[in-house]
Design an enzyme around this catalytic site. Structure first.
Site, mmCIF file in Angstrom:
data_model
loop_
_atom_site.group_PDB
_atom_site.id
_atom_site.type_symbol
_atom_site.label_atom_id
_atom_site.label_comp_id
_atom_site.label_asym_id
_atom_site.label_seq_id
_atom_site.Cartn_x
_atom_site.Cartn_y
_atom_site.Cartn_z
ATOM 1 N N ASP A 139 0.838 -1.195 0.000
ATOM 2 C CA ASP A 139 0.000 0.000 0.000
ATOM 3 C C ASP A 139 0.875 1.246 0.000
ATOM 4 O OD1 ASP A 139 -2.192 -1.672 0.226
ATOM 5 O OD2 ASP A 139 -2.224 -1.559 2.419
ATOM 6 N N ARG A 140 0.304 2.339 -0.425
ATOM 7 C CA ARG A 140 1.047 3.601 -0.543
ATOM 8 C C ARG A 140 1.784 3.961 0.745
ATOM 9 N NH1 ARG A 140 -1.572 9.552 -2.055
ATOM 10 N NH2 ARG A 140 0.368 10.735 -1.803
#
Length: 304
Positions: A139-140
């Site tokens: 995830d970011r």
């Protein structure tokens, strides 16, 4: 060209907003790009072309035509990240906080892939021009170790290894609340959230089995430091599972409180260890990567 078929699970949401949310995780489309697709007649609802103003109804049958990406869309950029290991077939890297892994139409810059193209001459082509070398994602706002394939042969074998749970992945995270159990296992199915397409949820509907084992490393007044050993690799798995047992990841903008979304660093979740057999050389590979300074500083703060 790809056609996505979607059955709506919401009611009364504008079509452009619904589709932007729906494709957020897989494609990261901007809302303006979605509006362009609708304007260009690439979106139909119940076999009829509609406008941006259309409000989606429950059980609407939506078809979206997604054009093939163009090679020129993804340009090399000098984006900082650490390469932990590299040979002719694969790379193990340390992904920094806030870095999106791959571009999507309408968001072609500032990603890890742009940085890979700048640093690496050869990447596998199996995942397409928008995701060269990308075997799996973080995830970011998740930091830490990731594997990237340089050769197509390594890519194919790594994907198969992931599918067969032959790549051991250990994460560390700070979670809300004091967890009194030292070790536990969470086995709950995960699928798309019915009311918010950006989110996943524990659900029996259109879901897949997900297993997260965890070990509590330390506890503080209101938080716990936890190590996660995941047996499956579902989207947002650790974040969804911990939120489901009322111990969401600190700083998680989706599954924790509104206050967490304002946490300056982001979410405190780190890919700490990778262990696997090299797909080409058959050598045992083991990598560990300490969390970033901000993560360590937060632990020190909680200890005080």
């Amino acid at each position: 060209m790809e056609i996505k078929k979607i059955i709506s699970e919401v009611n009364g949401v504008r079509l452009d907003k619904f589709l932007t949310d729906y494709f957020q995780e897989e494609y990261n489309f901007s809302r303006s790009l979605v509006q362009k697709y609708i304007k260009d007649g690439m979106v139909s609802v119940n076999d009829e072309i509609v406008t941006n103003n259309y409000n989606v109804l429950l059980d609407d049958d939506i078809a979206v035509t997604i054009p093939d990406p163009k090679t020129l869309d993804v340009k090399p950029e000098d984006i900082p990240f650490e390469i932990v290991f590299e040979d002719d077939d694969l790379i193990v890297l340390n992904k920094p906080n806030g870095l999106v892994v791959h571009p999507a139409p309408g968001n072609e810059t500032g990603t890890l892939v742009n940085g890979l193209l700048f640093k690496i001459k050869k990447l596998s082509s199996i995942s397409g021009v928008m995701r060269p070398g990308i075997v799996h994602r973080l995830d970011r706002f998740t930091t830490g170790l990731m594997i990237v394939a340089k050769s197509d042969e390594a890519h194919k074998k790594l994907v198969e290894m992931l599918k067969n749970s032959e790549i051991k992945k250990i994460y560390r995270g700070i979670v809300h609340g004091v967890i009194h159990e030292k070790d536990a296992r969470i086995e709950m199915p995960i699928g798309r959230h019915a009311g918010d397409r950006k989110k996943m949820a524990v659900t029996s509907k259109n879901s897949k089995n997900a297993i997260t084992n965890f070990h509590v490393l330390d506890t503080f007044a209101k938080f716990s430091l936890v190590e996660f050993d995941i047996e499956t690799g579902r989207t947002h798995q650790i974040r969804v599972h911990m939120a489901a047992i009322d111990h969401p990841i600190l700083g998680d903008p989706l599954y924790a409180s509104k206050a967490d979304a304002k946490e300056p660093f982001g979410q405190y979740l780190h890919s700490y260890q990778l262990e696997f057999i090299h797909p080409i050389t058959n050598k045992k590979m083991l990598f560990k990567c300490e969390p970033p300074k901000e993560f360590i500083d937060k632990i020190n703060e909680l200890e005080r």
